[in-house]
Scaffold this motif. Structure first.
Motif, short mmCIF file in Angstrom:
data_model
loop_
_atom_site.label_atom_id
_atom_site.label_comp_id
_atom_site.label_asym_id
_atom_site.label_seq_id
_atom_site.Cartn_x
_atom_site.Cartn_y
_atom_site.Cartn_z
N LEU A 63 0.83 -1.20 0.00
CA LEU A 63 0.00 0.00 0.00
C LEU A 63 0.87 1.26 0.00
O LEU A 63 0.62 2.22 -0.75
CB LEU A 63 -0.93 -0.01 1.21
N ILE A 64 1.92 1.26 0.83
CA ILE A 64 2.83 2.41 0.88
C ILE A 64 3.54 2.59 -0.45
O ILE A 64 3.72 3.71 -0.95
CB ILE A 64 3.87 2.22 2.03
N PHE A 65 3.93 1.47 -1.08
CA PHE A 65 4.63 1.54 -2.36
C PHE A 65 3.76 2.20 -3.43
O PHE A 65 4.20 3.08 -4.17
CB PHE A 65 5.03 0.12 -2.80
N PHE A 66 2.48 1.79 -3.50
CA PHE A 66 1.59 2.36 -4.51
C PHE A 66 1.25 3.81 -4.22
O PHE A 66 1.06 4.61 -5.13
CB PHE A 66 0.31 1.53 -4.62
N ILE A 67 1.23 4.17 -2.96
CA ILE A 67 0.98 5.57 -2.60
C ILE A 67 2.16 6.44 -3.06
O ILE A 67 1.99 7.50 -3.66
CB ILE A 67 0.75 5.72 -1.09
N LEU A 68 3.39 5.96 -2.77
CA LEU A 68 4.57 6.71 -3.19
C LEU A 68 4.68 6.77 -4.71
O LEU A 68 5.14 7.76 -5.28
CB LEU A 68 5.83 6.06 -2.61
N LEU A 69 4.27 5.70 -5.37
CA LEU A 69 4.32 5.68 -6.82
C LEU A 69 3.40 6.72 -7.43
O LEU A 69 3.68 7.29 -8.48
CB LEU A 69 3.94 4.29 -7.32
N GLY A 70 2.32 7.02 -6.73
CA GLY A 70 1.37 7.99 -7.27
C GLY A 70 1.71 9.42 -6.96
O GLY A 70 1.10 10.35 -7.52
N ILE A 71 2.69 9.63 -6.07
CA ILE A 71 3.08 11.00 -5.74
C ILE A 71 3.97 11.56 -6.84
O ILE A 71 4.95 10.92 -7.24
CB ILE A 71 3.84 11.04 -4.39
N PRO A 72 3.66 12.73 -7.39
CA PRO A 72 4.48 13.31 -8.46
C PRO A 72 5.91 13.51 -8.00
O PRO A 72 6.16 14.00 -6.89
CB PRO A 72 3.79 14.64 -8.76
N ASP A 73 6.82 13.16 -8.82
CA ASP A 73 8.25 13.33 -8.54
C ASP A 73 8.74 14.63 -9.14
O ASP A 73 8.82 14.76 -10.35
CB ASP A 73 9.04 12.16 -9.13
N GLY A 74 9.07 15.60 -8.27
CA GLY A 74 9.50 16.90 -8.74
C GLY A 74 10.87 16.88 -9.40
O GLY A 74 11.30 17.88 -9.98
N ARG A 75 11.59 15.75 -9.29
CA ARG A 75 12.93 15.66 -9.86
C ARG A 75 12.97 14.73 -11.07
O ARG A 75 14.00 14.15 -11.39
CB ARG A 75 13.91 15.18 -8.80
N CYS A 76 11.82 14.57 -11.73
CA CYS A 76 11.81 13.71 -12.92
C CYS A 76 12.76 14.24 -13.98
O CYS A 76 13.53 13.49 -14.58
CB CYS A 76 10.39 13.64 -13.49
N LEU A 77 12.73 15.52 -14.22
CA LEU A 77 13.62 16.15 -15.18
C LEU A 77 14.98 16.35 -14.54
O LEU A 77 15.10 16.97 -13.48
CB LEU A 77 13.04 17.49 -15.63
N HIS A 78 16.03 15.84 -15.17
CA HIS A 78 17.37 16.02 -14.60
C HIS A 78 18.40 16.09 -15.72
O HIS A 78 18.20 15.55 -16.82
CB HIS A 78 17.72 14.91 -13.61
#
Length: 305
Positions: free
Chosen positions: A8-23
């Motif tokens: 459950l925690i894994f899927f929650i974190l997976l759905g949180i937008p990653d502000g560092r996608c662009l690098h």
């Protein structure tokens, strides 16, 4: 139960937008470039296609006063890059894209700090329920910058002028040594039989030329004396080296004082060239007078007979 909680925690974190996608992956601006050369600026980055899409890639240049100017823009919407004219920057459009920008005909004025700015726009997960006023697009921006210095190094040795065909003891040896146009400016050093000449016998002048290049002229004034000879000869050398010290030019065309900032060159670019002038000695002071008298007699006898 614990395993279910971890999932459950894994899927929650997976759905949180990653502000560092662009690098940034690769960024390269050459530290030095030769005047007239072509250089390639690299701005390699990575975009998470699931979360975002590339929006723009922009290149900027800072001048000596810190003013930033945009000279290249790549936009994802039409993928047609645009160049913007600024002094000292010439973009080769057919060799440029979102990752590489090619510049040609580099000048001393092309020196400065170059910055790449990459912007991505976060994708709308639910376009069916998207309302621009309630859900404005979110952007990620990354940037990196580096300094580039354009130089012009001497490809030929300096030139010594002013020497005569022969000298006598007591004659004045007046020579001047002129460097080729360079940037940074050239430092000229005089040597007589491998001994460095003192500053009291030398006068230097720095001249401003076209395209921010400089010519150094050094004047040597010395009396020809027996103690200057080694193994029966005097060898005068003028050695040209690129300086690494701040120098003030005497006067620019705009009649204002100008300061050259320090430019540290890598060892591989440091060049030293030289020119040698052999002082031809005809004789001492007494021999000088006797020789002139004999020459007069010979000319007189040729005229009479």
């Amino acid at each position: 139960m614990r395993q279910l909680l971890y999932q459950l925690i894994f899927f929650i974190l997976l759905g949180i937008p990653d502000g560092r996608c662009l690098h940034m992956v690769n960024f390269f601006v050459p530290e030095f470039a030769n005047r007239g050369d072509k250089v390639i600026l690299e701005c390699g980055f990575s975009v998470n296609d699931r979360e975002e899409e590339l929006y723009t890639v922009k290149w900027y240049k800072f001048d000596s006063r810190g003013k930033m100017s945009n000279f290249y823009t790549w936009t994802h919407s039409n993928q047609q890059p645009k160049k913007h004219r600024i002094e000292g920057v010439k973009v080769v459009m057919r060799e440029s894209n979102q990752n590489f920008v090619t510049l040609k005909q580099m000048k001393i004025g092309s020196s400065g700090t170059y910055k790449c700015e990459v912007t991505s726009k976060r994708r709308n997960r639910n376009p069916k329920y998207f309302h621009p006023n309630e859900n404005p697009p979110r952007f990620n921006v990354i940037e990196e910058e580096a300094k580039l210095q354009v130089v012009e190094l001497a490809r030929e040795p300096p030139e010594i002028q002013g020497g005569r065909g022969n000298y006598f003891y007591g004659d004045d040896l007046n020579l001047n040594c002129t460097s080729k146009p360079t940037y940074p400016p050239t430092t000229l050093t005089w040597f007589i039989n491998d001994n460095r000449v003192g500053n009291s016998l030398i006068e230097d002048d720095l001249l401003y030329k076209d395209d921010d290049l400089y010519v150094t002229i050094s004047f040597l004034r010395i009396s020809v004396q027996p103690n200057l000879f080694r193994a029966g000869e005097i060898k005068v050398r003028c050695v040209a080296e690129i300086t690494e010290e701040p120098i003030k030019a005497s006067m620019l065309p705009d009649k204002k004082e100008f300061k050259l900032y320090q430019v540290k060159l890598p060892e591989a670019m440091k060049l030293s060239t030289q020119t040698i002038f052999d002082v031809p000695l005809f004789g001492d002071g007494c021999t000088n007078k006797l020789t002139k008298f004999i020459l007069v007699i010979i000319l007189f006898l040729n005229f009479m007979f």
